[in-house]
Scaffold this motif. Structure first.
Motif, PDB file in Angstrom:
ATOM      1  N   ALA A  11       0.835  -1.203   0.000  1.00 15.49           N
ATOM      2  CA  ALA A  11       0.000   0.000   0.000  1.00 15.49           C
ATOM      3  C   ALA A  11       0.868   1.250   0.000  1.00 15.49           C
ATOM      4  O   ALA A  11       0.594   2.208  -0.733  1.00 15.49           O
ATOM      5  N   THR A  25      -7.708  -0.759  -3.684  1.00 18.64           N
ATOM      6  CA  THR A  25      -7.413  -1.939  -2.869  1.00 18.64           C
ATOM      7  C   THR A  25      -7.070  -3.127  -3.755  1.00 18.64           C
ATOM      8  O   THR A  25      -6.257  -3.970  -3.373  1.00 18.64           O
ATOM      9  N   LYS A  46      -9.870   1.310   2.652  1.00 19.24           N
ATOM     10  CA  LYS A  46      -8.620   1.951   2.242  1.00 19.24           C
ATOM     11  C   LYS A  46      -8.156   2.974   3.274  1.00 19.24           C
ATOM     12  O   LYS A  46      -6.955   3.140   3.488  1.00 19.24           O
TER      13      LYS A  46
END
Length: 187
Positions: A11, A25, A46
């Motif tokens: 991420a 995502t 998220k």
């Protein structure tokens, strides 16, 4: 490293490259080598993942400020301010590319702000002010020092340098000592 940690690392990578607004995502899960369903076993959404990136993948500004506030006298005031400035510069350089895309839409910013529920960009300034208040209690800062303004000046300068480095695609100059010295001169 477990799947959760790998997802947070992925991420951070995707958000740095694409910004928060464009990091999905699905892409994050693919980058980590996992399914999107596994991502949702670890994170609600998220925003929850973004908070984990801030806490786990960026320089530990919050933890350092908590440590300094708990025991402010462990090092000279100047050394502590240089340390805070260095971490502030590193934190903003790393987080700026991630967070700036939230400002691309008022709706996205409003939604993100609501989902953060009080966790936001004001926290580092509050933490630095708390540290400076602890220094004030030790008598290492003048009693009439406006610690909130001093904290805003220090982190604001760090943020500005991060903005310039990001814009220019350069590494920021290590100005931590200069920033600490200028702040100290006014305190």
């Amino acid at each position: 490293m477990g799947s959760r940690e790998e997802i947070v690392a992925a991420a951070a990578k995707v958000m740095r490259e694409q910004g928060y607004a464009h990091a999905t995502t699905k892409v994050i899960a693919q980058t980590a080598g996992y399914s999107e369903a596994l991502l949702y076993k670890h994170f609600r959404d998220k925003t929850d993942l973004f908070r984990s990136v801030l806490a786990e993948e960026l320089p530990a500004l919050g933890a350092t400020l908590a440590e300094l506030t708990a025991d402010p006298g462990q090092a000279p005031l100047r050394d502590n301010l240089v340390r805070v400035a260095r971490l502030g510069l590193a934190f903003y350089v790393d987080s700026f590319p991630i967070a700036v895309s939230m400002f691309s839409s008022r709706e996205l910013l409003r939604s993100h702000r609501e989902r953060l529920r009080g966790h936001g960009p004001h926290l580092p300034v509050r933490a630095v002010a708390g540290y400076l208040r602890a220094e004030q209690a030790l008598g290492r800062l003048k009693a009439d020092t406006d610690v909130e303004a001093a904290a805003a000046l220090l982190l604001g300068a760090c943020f500005q340098q991060a903005f310039l480095a990001t814009f220019e695609e350069t590494e920021p100059a290590d100005q931590a000592e200069r920033l600490a010295d200028v702040l100290l001169a006014g305190l």
